[in-house]
Design an enzyme around this catalytic site. Structure first.
Site, mmCIF file in Angstrom:
data_model
loop_
_atom_site.group_PDB
_atom_site.id
_atom_site.type_symbol
_atom_site.label_atom_id
_atom_site.label_comp_id
_atom_site.label_asym_id
_atom_site.label_seq_id
_atom_site.Cartn_x
_atom_site.Cartn_y
_atom_site.Cartn_z
ATOM 1 C CG ASP A 192 -1.894 0.930 1.293
ATOM 2 O OD1 ASP A 192 -2.406 1.322 0.229
ATOM 3 O OD2 ASP A 192 -2.246 1.374 2.426
ATOM 4 N N GLY A 232 -8.118 8.401 6.965
ATOM 5 C CA GLY A 232 -8.137 9.046 8.304
ATOM 6 C C GLY A 232 -9.641 9.090 8.877
ATOM 7 C CE LYS A 280 -12.818 7.803 5.452
ATOM 8 N NZ LYS A 280 -11.155 7.793 5.577
HETATM 9 P P1 13P Z 1 -8.955 4.892 5.435
HETATM 10 O O1 13P Z 1 -8.221 5.935 6.438
HETATM 11 O O2 13P Z 1 -10.210 5.455 5.048
HETATM 12 O O3 13P Z 1 -9.281 3.600 6.260
HETATM 13 O O4 13P Z 1 -8.195 4.482 4.230
HETATM 14 C C1 13P Z 1 -7.185 3.771 4.063
HETATM 15 C C2 13P Z 1 -6.480 3.568 2.661
HETATM 16 O O5 13P Z 1 -6.669 4.249 1.912
HETATM 17 C C3 13P Z 1 -5.278 2.680 2.850
HETATM 18 O O6 13P Z 1 -4.346 3.036 1.421
HETATM 19 O O1 G3H Z 2 -3.154 5.127 3.565
HETATM 20 C C1 G3H Z 2 -2.557 4.786 4.584
HETATM 21 C C2 G3H Z 2 -3.049 3.553 5.401
HETATM 22 O O2 G3H Z 2 -4.070 3.790 6.230
HETATM 23 C C3 G3H Z 2 -1.847 3.094 6.180
HETATM 24 O O3 G3H Z 2 -1.525 3.595 7.319
HETATM 25 O O4 G3H Z 2 0.860 4.278 6.892
HETATM 26 O O5 G3H Z 2 0.047 4.392 9.132
HETATM 27 O O6 G3H Z 2 0.351 2.255 7.973
HETATM 28 P P1 G3H Z 2 0.204 3.483 7.913
HETATM 29 ZN ZN ZN Z 3 -4.576 4.996 0.991
#
Ligand code: 13P
Ligand code: G3H
Ligand code: ZN
Length: 319
Positions: A81, A180, A183
């Site tokens: 991610d 987060g 939103k």
């Molecule tokens: P959220 O903060 O809405 O859970 O989004 C997570 C996300 O986009 C991870 O890449």
């Molecule tokens: O978009 C980001 C995800 O919520 C991952 O969060 O980088 O704190 O693991 P993190």
């Molecule tokens: Zn994301």
């Protein structure tokens, strides 16, 4: 069974979306797999750079391999991610990830295309899928701060050129959501008109929605009642909109914050009710089934629930 997101998207496109859930520890992994088995759903397990650094990336990989053994019926992709270029190469080389996201959305268009294309070339040589991002989400994205007011939605014409030039397999678009727990403060939500315009120019290209947590208000209220200090009143994405978005080509719905809220609520309530307890397993035993229940509820809303048997057959033959 670990499969590419490309295969999962080919099955889901236009019908349902896959939940892409961030994980950091064994309790989350167990809850996630259990929730997906209970709801008979394929899914995407995603690992951020922060998660890779939290204990040790090899620890997470080993735990996911173990979960694959423990739940032999599971069908899922392992996805990086918000990767930078170097981390993408590391994950491609590791032989473990079936999908990576290169997030060069902070660069200008040409820079984003160039970086994405280099990653695509390296990933495709090993049969790994690539998600790229175009446009700027509001909120906080890893260490990149984006002012919500300046959040700009993805331009459909640019999206078309970007996919053609970069060769990415799926595209994360800015369509009104942000990362987060804070939103939307009013009646905002997904910009469906924008999703529709993007799909029109990119028919068949899987779209990805980041920042998809729903931030349940009752969860926030319970956290605060148990000593938390989260801002109340800021909403997330309406989870009843996941499926309408899926019908417009959104195949991957990223959910991290909601899982953190489940964790925080369980642990705050647990230690408030049992201040004399200091066994880390005690709240963990509450968290795992609670998280599994949450995951199953999301899979129902995404439409991925009950797709597992069909997907297992499909991925055997899909290119
Ligand atoms: P959220 O903060 O809405 O859970 O989004 C997570 C996300 O986009 C991870 O890449
Ligand atoms: O978009 C980001 C995800 O919520 C991952 O969060 O980088 O704190 O693991 P993190
Ligand atoms: Zn994301």
């Amino acid at each position: 069974m670990i499969v590419t997101t490309k295969k999962l998207f080919a099955h889901a496109y236009g019908k349902y979306a896959l939940g892409a859930y961030n994980i950091n520890n064994s309790e989350q992994i167990m809850g996630l797999f259990k929730g997906c088995m209970d709801s008979k759903a394929p899914f995407i397990i995603q690992i951020s750079k922060g998660a890779r650094a939290y204990t040790d990336k090899r620890m997470l990989e080993a735990m996911i391999r173990a979960a694959d053994d423990i739940f032999p019926d599971a069908v899922f992709a392992v996805h990086l991610d918000h990767g930078d270029e170097q981390t993408c190469y590391e994950c491609i080389e590791s032989g473990f990830y079936s999908s990576v996201m290169i997030d060069a959305s902070h660069d200008d268009f040409a820079g984003n295309v160039a970086t994405t294309k280099r990653v695509v070339d390296a990933a495709h040589a090993k049969g790994i899928s690539v998600e790229a991002e175009l446009g700027m989400l509001g909120g906080v994205e890893e260490d990149i701060q984006v002012d919500e007011k300046n959040a700009n939605l993805t331009d459909p014409e640019e999206a078309k050129d970007f996919v053609a030039q970069s060769g990415c397999d799926s595209l994360a678009c800015a369509i009104g959501t942000s990362h987060g727990a804070y939103k939307f403060s009013g009646g905002q939500g997904i910009h469906f008109d924008r999703v529709e315009a993007i799909q029109k120019l990119l028919p068949g290209v899987p779209l990805v929605m980041h920042g998809s947590s729903s931030v349940p208000q009752d969860e926030v209220a319970r956290i605060n009642a148990a000593g938390g200090k989260l801002k109340e009143g800021a909403k997330g994405v309406d989870p009843n909109q996941y499926l309408p978005a899926a019908k417009l080509g959104v195949c991957k719905v990223n959910i991290d914050t909601d899982g953190r809220l489940v964790w925080t609520r369980v642990h705050r309530e647990f230690f408030q009710d049992k201040p004399e307890d200091f066994d880390l397993r005690s709240p963990g035993k509450v968290f795992m089934p609670e998280y599994a229940k949450f995951i199953a509820s999301r899979n129902e809303l995404l439409g991925s629930a009950n797709q597992l048997d069909d997907v297992r057959e499909f991925v055997k033959t899909a290119a």
